[in-house]
Design an enzyme around this catalytic site. Structure first.
Site, mmCIF file in Angstrom:
data_model
loop_
_atom_site.group_PDB
_atom_site.id
_atom_site.type_symbol
_atom_site.label_atom_id
_atom_site.label_comp_id
_atom_site.label_asym_id
_atom_site.label_seq_id
_atom_site.Cartn_x
_atom_site.Cartn_y
_atom_site.Cartn_z
ATOM 1 N N HIS A 22 0.789 -1.241 0.000
ATOM 2 C CA HIS A 22 0.000 0.000 0.000
ATOM 3 C C HIS A 22 0.813 1.279 0.000
ATOM 4 C CE1 HIS A 22 0.832 -0.403 4.309
ATOM 5 N NE2 HIS A 22 0.587 0.881 4.410
HETATM 6 N N1 UDP Z 1 -3.393 -5.887 9.205
HETATM 7 C C1 UDP Z 1 -4.666 -6.460 9.387
HETATM 8 N N2 UDP Z 1 -5.384 -6.818 8.277
HETATM 9 C C2 UDP Z 1 -4.909 -6.673 7.003
HETATM 10 C C3 UDP Z 1 -3.615 -6.105 6.832
HETATM 11 C C4 UDP Z 1 -2.891 -5.710 7.945
HETATM 12 O O1 UDP Z 1 -5.117 -6.614 10.522
HETATM 13 O O2 UDP Z 1 -5.610 -7.035 6.048
HETATM 14 C C5 UDP Z 1 -2.644 -5.448 10.399
HETATM 15 C C6 UDP Z 1 -1.268 -6.051 10.596
HETATM 16 O O3 UDP Z 1 -1.140 -6.416 11.933
HETATM 17 C C7 UDP Z 1 -0.330 -4.912 10.272
HETATM 18 C C8 UDP Z 1 -1.143 -3.699 10.692
HETATM 19 O O4 UDP Z 1 -2.464 -4.053 10.302
HETATM 20 O O5 UDP Z 1 0.858 -4.956 10.996
HETATM 21 C C9 UDP Z 1 -0.738 -2.389 10.064
HETATM 22 O O6 UDP Z 1 -0.792 -2.523 8.728
HETATM 23 P P1 UDP Z 1 -0.494 -1.532 7.564
HETATM 24 O O7 UDP Z 1 0.326 -2.341 6.651
HETATM 25 O O8 UDP Z 1 -1.785 -0.997 7.094
HETATM 26 O O9 UDP Z 1 0.306 -0.273 8.116
HETATM 27 P P2 UDP Z 1 1.849 0.100 8.271
HETATM 28 O O10 UDP Z 1 2.379 -0.771 9.365
HETATM 29 O O11 UDP Z 1 2.541 -0.099 6.963
HETATM 30 O O12 UDP Z 1 1.843 1.533 8.658
#
Ligand code: UDP
Length: 359
Positions: free
Chosen positions: A205
């Site tokens: 993303h």
């Molecule tokens: N996650 C979830 N469902 C999904 C994808 C991700 O629960 O379909 C959780 C997972 O624990 C991940 C967290 O959401 O570590 C944060 O995800 P994201 O990749 O959106 O954010 P980033 O860490 O890149 O800021």
């Protein structure tokens, strides 16, 4: 003590939940959960509250979408209004989304003590909007809760006073540790048809990967090659889905039978898929940490990471789309999961001690 915990988007919920739980057991703490509204739909926001043990937000600012400047400016203005009427004693902001520096700025300018949960991370890549948010937030907050020694070092190198820095460990691992029994009981979604089959889990993303048509096409081509080796489970972030549709790439991905596209998943279902994966292909910050903690190979489609400890002590490696099919084919799980200091499920308790010292 009246405490605000400010959340805005999916990655904030897993970080705020352990702190909410720890504070809600303290008789001296009167806590309010403030949602700025960046992620607002069921799959990206509401589903997580009950699952992670968070209450319905006490205040929702309802600020979603739009540009970086609008989002930051609107949160600053709307949250300042809340602060003027509520006057909390402590504001806690999480992670690196646009609401993080905006809420911190509103609070510190009113002389309210402000803490940053997940401070000190640096990719040293200022083209990432999150990097700007991290630098701004850390430069104004009073309490900086860091997940690892590299973060402490970054803050000290930027001239931050040592007494502001509190290494508490990785609070996402608190959530993972607490919910592990529930994750292990969760079934793999039957409609994916992957039971007893090897698969890799994919999440993408970051704007640097999905906002450019050329880059996203290269990534899709690489995923299609990977899908000739094994199934890929691909929960689509709304931003990625929009871009795939906009660039005419969605039907190509959907029509590949071994790419299992799903909507964004609830936490326990997502983590259950992660537990069972041969490897994870991602550009997520949180997923680099979760895979490292669990000992699952993590192939990160980025040029840099603000979480270098996942490379030096964890299971993470950076790579580009061209290398992905070959690297995925040769990737195996390590025999034992790495052990990273203070990634132990007790980060919220350490943060609590810092807050108690303010009483
Ligand atoms: N996650 C979830 N469902 C999904 C994808 C991700 O629960 O379909 C959780 C997972 O624990 C991940 C967290 O959401 O570590 C944060 O995800 P994201 O990749 O959106 O954010 P980033 O860490 O890149 O800021």
């Amino acid at each position: 003590m009246h405490i605000h915990i400010v959340v805005a988007a999916r990655p904030n919920f897993m970080k705020a939940a352990p702190l909410w739980r720890a504070l809600s057991k303290q008789s001296w703490a009167d806590i309010s959960l403030i949602h700025t509204g960046q992620h607002y739909d069921y799959a990206m926001s509401d589903v997580f509250f009950a699952e992670l043990g968070l209450p319905t937000p006490h205040i929702n600012l309802g600020i979603a979408g739009t540009t970086h400047g609008q989002q930051t400016g609107r949160v600053l203005e709307a949250y300042e209004r809340v602060l003027l009427s509520e006057r909390p004693d402590l504001v806690i902001v999480c992670g690196d989304v646009n609401a993080t520096p905006a809420a911190a700025l509103a609070a510190v300018k009113l002389g309210i003590r402000t803490a940053h949960l997940e401070a000190g991370l640096r990719s040293f890549d200022r083209s990432m909007p999150e990097e700007i948010n991290r630098i701004v937030t850390d430069s104004i907050c009073d309490i900086l809760w860091t997940p690892s020694s590299d973060a402490d070092k970054n803050l000290l190198n930027e001239g931050v006073a040592k007494d502001k820095i509190h290494k508490i460990g990785n609070i996402m691992i608190d959530t993972l540790t607490l919910l592990r029994p529930c994750i292990e009981k969760t079934s793999l979604p039957a409609d994916l048809d992957i039971a007893n089959k090897p698969y890799a889990l994919v999440t993408l993303h970051r704007p640097s990967n999905v906002d450019s048509q050329t880059t996203l096409k290269e990534l899709c081509d690489a995923l299609l090659k990977c899908a000739t080796q094994k199934n890929l489970v691909f929960p689509l972030h709304p931003r990625t889905r929009n871009r795939l549709e906009q660039f005419g790439l969605f039907s190509k991905i959907l029509s590949c039978p071994s790419i299992k596209v799903t909507a964004p998943l609830p936490y326990c279902t997502f983590m259950r898929l992660l537990f069972g994966a041969d490897a994870v292909v991602t550009d997520s910050g949180g997923v680099q940490e979760e895979t490292s903690f669990l000992g699952i190979p993590c192939l990160t489609l980025r040029e840099n990471t603000e979480r270098p400890i996942t490379i030096t002590s964890g299971t993470n490696q950076l790579l580009n789309a061209a290398l992905l099919p070959e690297v995925l084919a040769s990737t195996r799980r390590p025999p034992v999961a790495p052990s990273i200091p203070l990634w132990d499920g007790c980060a919220a308790q350490r943060a609590l001690k810092t807050i108690q010292s303010l009483l």
